[in-house]
Write a protein that holds these residues in place. Structure first.
Motif, PDB file in Angstrom:
ATOM      1  N   ALA A 197     -21.454   8.523  -9.977  1.00 18.18           N
ATOM      2  CA  ALA A 197     -21.737   6.951 -10.337  1.00 18.18           C
ATOM      3  C   ALA A 197     -21.076   6.318  -9.177  1.00 18.18           C
ATOM      4  O   ALA A 197     -19.995   6.719  -8.479  1.00 18.18           O
ATOM      5  CB  ALA A 197     -21.242   6.659 -11.580  1.00 18.18           C
ATOM      6  N   ASP A 198     -21.454   5.133  -8.987  1.00 16.73           N
ATOM      7  CA  ASP A 198     -20.927   4.241  -7.533  1.00 16.73           C
ATOM      8  C   ASP A 198     -19.857   3.384  -8.582  1.00 16.73           C
ATOM      9  O   ASP A 198     -19.710   3.539  -9.650  1.00 16.73           O
ATOM     10  CB  ASP A 198     -21.992   3.393  -7.232  1.00 16.73           C
ATOM     11  N   ALA A 199     -19.278   2.606  -7.704  1.00 17.75           N
ATOM     12  CA  ALA A 199     -18.182   1.787  -8.258  1.00 17.75           C
ATOM     13  C   ALA A 199     -18.305   0.893  -9.242  1.00 17.75           C
ATOM     14  O   ALA A 199     -17.632   0.154  -9.776  1.00 17.75           O
ATOM     15  CB  ALA A 199     -17.284   1.125  -6.945  1.00 17.75           C
ATOM     16  N   THR A 200     -19.803   0.665  -9.143  1.00 18.82           N
ATOM     17  CA  THR A 200     -20.157  -0.433 -10.355  1.00 18.82           C
ATOM     18  C   THR A 200     -20.747   0.221 -11.660  1.00 18.82           C
ATOM     19  O   THR A 200     -21.101  -0.350 -12.368  1.00 18.82           O
ATOM     20  CB  THR A 200     -21.230  -1.312  -9.830  1.00 18.82           C
ATOM     21  N   GLY A 201     -20.540   1.575 -11.786  1.00 17.90           N
ATOM     22  CA  GLY A 201     -21.026   2.176 -12.967  1.00 17.90           C
ATOM     23  C   GLY A 201     -22.107   2.703 -13.019  1.00 17.90           C
ATOM     24  O   GLY A 201     -22.738   2.946 -14.008  1.00 17.90           O
ATOM     25  N   ARG A 202     -22.945   2.714 -11.995  1.00 19.09           N
ATOM     26  CA  ARG A 202     -24.499   3.012 -11.801  1.00 19.09           C
ATOM     27  C   ARG A 202     -24.648   4.417 -11.528  1.00 19.09           C
ATOM     28  O   ARG A 202     -23.976   4.915 -10.542  1.00 19.09           O
ATOM     29  CB  ARG A 202     -25.255   2.299 -10.985  1.00 19.09           C
ATOM     30  N   ILE A 203     -25.383   5.186 -11.966  1.00 20.13           N
ATOM     31  CA  ILE A 203     -25.587   6.914 -11.681  1.00 20.13           C
ATOM     32  C   ILE A 203     -26.534   6.915 -10.480  1.00 20.13           C
ATOM     33  O   ILE A 203     -27.361   6.070 -10.744  1.00 20.13           O
ATOM     34  CB  ILE A 203     -26.073   7.646 -12.842  1.00 20.13           C
ATOM     35  N   ALA A 262     -18.175   4.666   0.937  1.00 20.76           N
ATOM     36  CA  ALA A 262     -18.438   3.662   2.029  1.00 20.76           C
ATOM     37  C   ALA A 262     -18.973   2.435   1.391  1.00 20.76           C
ATOM     38  O   ALA A 262     -18.550   1.320   1.838  1.00 20.76           O
ATOM     39  CB  ALA A 262     -19.313   4.309   2.992  1.00 20.76           C
ATOM     40  N   GLU A 263     -19.910   2.491   0.481  1.00 23.58           N
ATOM     41  CA  GLU A 263     -20.328   1.393  -0.247  1.00 23.58           C
ATOM     42  C   GLU A 263     -19.361   0.704  -0.992  1.00 23.58           C
ATOM     43  O   GLU A 263     -19.386  -0.513  -0.924  1.00 23.58           O
ATOM     44  CB  GLU A 263     -21.684   1.591  -1.118  1.00 23.58           C
ATOM     45  N   TYR A 297     -21.897  -2.459   3.684  1.00 22.01           N
ATOM     46  CA  TYR A 297     -22.496  -1.328   3.717  1.00 22.01           C
ATOM     47  C   TYR A 297     -23.294  -1.183   2.235  1.00 22.01           C
ATOM     48  O   TYR A 297     -22.387  -1.149   1.456  1.00 22.01           O
ATOM     49  CB  TYR A 297     -21.876  -0.003   4.246  1.00 22.01           C
ATOM     50  N   ARG A 298     -24.494  -1.085   2.280  1.00 22.22           N
ATOM     51  CA  ARG A 298     -25.090  -0.348   1.222  1.00 22.22           C
ATOM     52  C   ARG A 298     -25.816   0.746   1.375  1.00 22.22           C
ATOM     53  O   ARG A 298     -26.516   0.970   2.040  1.00 22.22           O
ATOM     54  CB  ARG A 298     -26.082  -1.514   0.722  1.00 22.22           C
TER      55      ARG A 298
END
Length: 589
Positions: free
Chosen positions: A380-386, A408-409, A259-260
């Motif tokens: 922020a998501d799990a990759t460090g992007r706001i 979920a992503e 999921y994205r």
């Protein structure tokens, strides 16, 4: 081995996807040139640069994203020069010699290096359609880290695309060669390729390759890719029947659940190194938080708007902690007393805040985020992007939906049921000062007492700045206020010098709060509140009784009035029975 084959086939499928269109002119510009000296070096450069950049961008952090952005900008400029030289060599001559030379080297027939450079630029610009198979690889890389296998899988995907492009190039080359021989349109074809290259540069620069074209492509190829997964996944199962896990750590048979989120990327999570101290936690770094969804809350403990968000923050931190959410409070003080670590520690106990809090007394984290508000949420998501922000109170449902979406992503769709779509939302009931404001009836706004930000001051005496002064209060209109008694008005607060002084405010709101502090020697200050000249009775706040009595024992926000009945315009007065109190600001709710 199965996953390598599936990745290769998925890459080959991009030839029928609209998202491959922007790079086709770059590839077809090599028509009629030697296969081994021109075409293959270009395709090799495309495969290598795409695989390297995609792997690093998935797991490499902010520096990789920034480097990729710089590389794309350079590649766009280079391709624009290339297309211009194809379209009009005479016009290109007016450009600077280094750029013309670069364009000529790229567009010339000879030279492995020029073809390789063209391929590298193409790989930097090519953003393939994120179908289920590529999503499986990229999500696994983001969640489990970079590895040789991740890079090889990405190279297999890009090699599949390069193979189908080579076949198309060989077939198209024969057609174009025949056209040149029969119609003598060689120069027109060159100009047409130049136009196509410039059009592709425009499509990429405007983001259409990752927007409209990618959405069209996903609809056209995802079904075929999913059938590949369904076809090959059973062969990967062992004797026990358990599905094989790829080198990325994801279960191959469950790739359909990847999921994205469609949330935009607003930037990278800045460093938290600027904190002067940490409460409820050891110092945290953005690297340690990688793999977690992170909610950053800028707040200060005497801010009523911040206080009213705390029930939601506590509820989210508890509900989603085990699913990968980390809430981090960044305490950025508005007043000098809020810089005292002991005051903040007591506030954390009083508000039952369990999550980590960074003390940002120097506003270094505040400036790193470019923040301007209390409160302010950045997620922020799990990759460090706001991916989302919220300034001020409210927006709780949307904020929680964002949390669910990014969790979920981060999980790649694994076990995300109940998090997305119609997932249940928290509904905390704040008590006292943490209760939601009655926004329909508020007609009064935040008012500072210190002269640096004071407004609507009605007392006729105006020359008492930073020195002792007797004040009086006359008749007040709505949202006007004044002092009575002997006060010293400073930049942040007014200090009462003799017992019996008062502050009067004509307001309209359900709740009235006043930030107060005790005498400098720490002695408590007793006070009495009246509303329209009478004891408040049922309209008393959480820090006063029905007779209006209360005590200032620490520097914080005090709720002095909460109207129990219909909200109307009232005159508030707080009279201090002891000297030494500090008054900072009124807020309403």
């Amino acid at each position: 081995m199965i996953l390598f084959l599936v990745s290769f086939l998925a890459g080959a499928l991009t030839i029928v996807s609209p998202c491959i269109l922007p790079v086709v002119p770059f590839v077809f510009s090599r028509v009629g040139q030697p296969l081994f000296r021109s075409v293959l070096p270009m395709l090799f450069g495309m495969v290598a640069s795409f695989a390297g950049v995609a792997a690093l961008s998935a797991v490499g952090g902010g520096w990789a994203v920034e480097a990729n952005g710089a590389g794309r900008a350079a590649a766009i400029a280079l391709m624009a020069v290339f297309g211009w030289t194809l379209l009009s060599p005479r016009a290109a001559a007016v450009l600077s010699r280094p750029l013309v030379a670069a364009g000529n080297r790229l567009s010339g027939r000879a030279g492995v290096a020029g073809s390789l450079l063209l391929g590298v630029a193409t790989g930097l610009l090519w953003t393939p359609c994120a179908g289920p198979i590529l999503g499986l690889v990229l999500t696994g890389a983001a969640l489990h880290g970079a590895s040789l296998q991740t890079t090889l899988l990405l190279m297999a995907y890009a090699a599949g695309a390069a193979t189908s492009l080579t076949l198309a190039l060989l077939a198209g080359g024969r057609v174009l060669a025949a056209m040149k021989r029969s119609l003598a349109v060689g120069e027109r074809l060159r100009q047409g390729l130049g136009i196509a290259v410039l059009a592709s540069v425009g499509v990429i620069a405007l983001g259409f390759d990752t927007g409209v074209l990618a959405r069209l492509s996903y609809a056209g190829t995802s079904g075929v890719e999913q059938s590949l997964i369904d076809r090959f996944a059973p062969a990967a199962a062992g004797a026990s029947g358990a599905p094989e896990k790829s080198g990325t750590g994801l279960v191959l048979a469950d790739a359909r659940q990847v999921y994205r989120s469609s949330l935009p990327v607003e930037g990278l999570l800045p460093s938290l190194d600027g904190a002067t101290d940490w409460l409820n936690s050891k110092p945290l770094t953005t690297e340690e938080l990688r793999g977690k969804v992170v909610l950053i809350d800028f707040w200060t403990y005497s801010c009523i708007n911040c206080i009213r968000t705390l029930p939601y923050l506590r509820a989210w931190a508890e509900k989603y902690r085990d699913q990968g959410l980390v809430v981090v409070g960044v305490h950025a003080p508005e007043f000098a007393f809020e810089k005292q670590i002991g005051n903040v520690q007591k506030a954390l106990r009083d508000f039952a805040i369990p999550y980590p809090v960074a003390i940002d007394n120097d506003f270094r984290i505040w400036r790193a985020f470019g923040n301007s508000y209390w409160p302010a949420f950045y997620i922020a998501d799990a990759t460090g992007r706001i991916r989302h922000h919220q300034f001020g109170e409210g927006g709780y449902e949307q904020t929680e939906r964002v949390i669910q979406d990014l969790l979920a992503e981060a999980a790649g769709g694994q076990g995300s049921e109940g998090l997305v779509g119609e997932g249940r939302l928290v509904s905390p009931e704040g008590q006292g000062v943490q209760a939601p404001a009655d926004l329909d009836d508020i007609r009064s706004g935040e008012t500072y007492v210190g002269y640096r930000q004071a407004a609507n001051f009605a007392s006729p005496e105006r020359d008492g700045i930073d020195r002792s002064q007797d004040y009086t209060v006359g008749t007040l209109r709505l949202n006007r206020w004044g002092l009575s008694g002997n006060w010293t008005v400073g930049a942040e607060q007014a200090r009462l010098n003799r017992a019996g002084g008062a502050i009067v405010y004509r307001f309209r709101a359900r709740d009235l709060h006043l930030i107060l502090g005790p005498a400098q020697d720490g002695k408590p200050v007793h006070f009495q509140v009246t509303v329209d000249g009478m004891a408040p009775g049922p309209d008393h706040g959480t820090d006063t009784d029905a007779e209006g009595y209360g005590t200032v024992s620490e520097t914080k926000l005090y709720q002095l009035v909460r109207q129990a009945g219909a909200v109307r315009e009232r005159t508030f007065e707080v009279r201090f029975l002891d000297p030494g109190v500090d008054a900072y600001a009124f807020t309403f709710g």
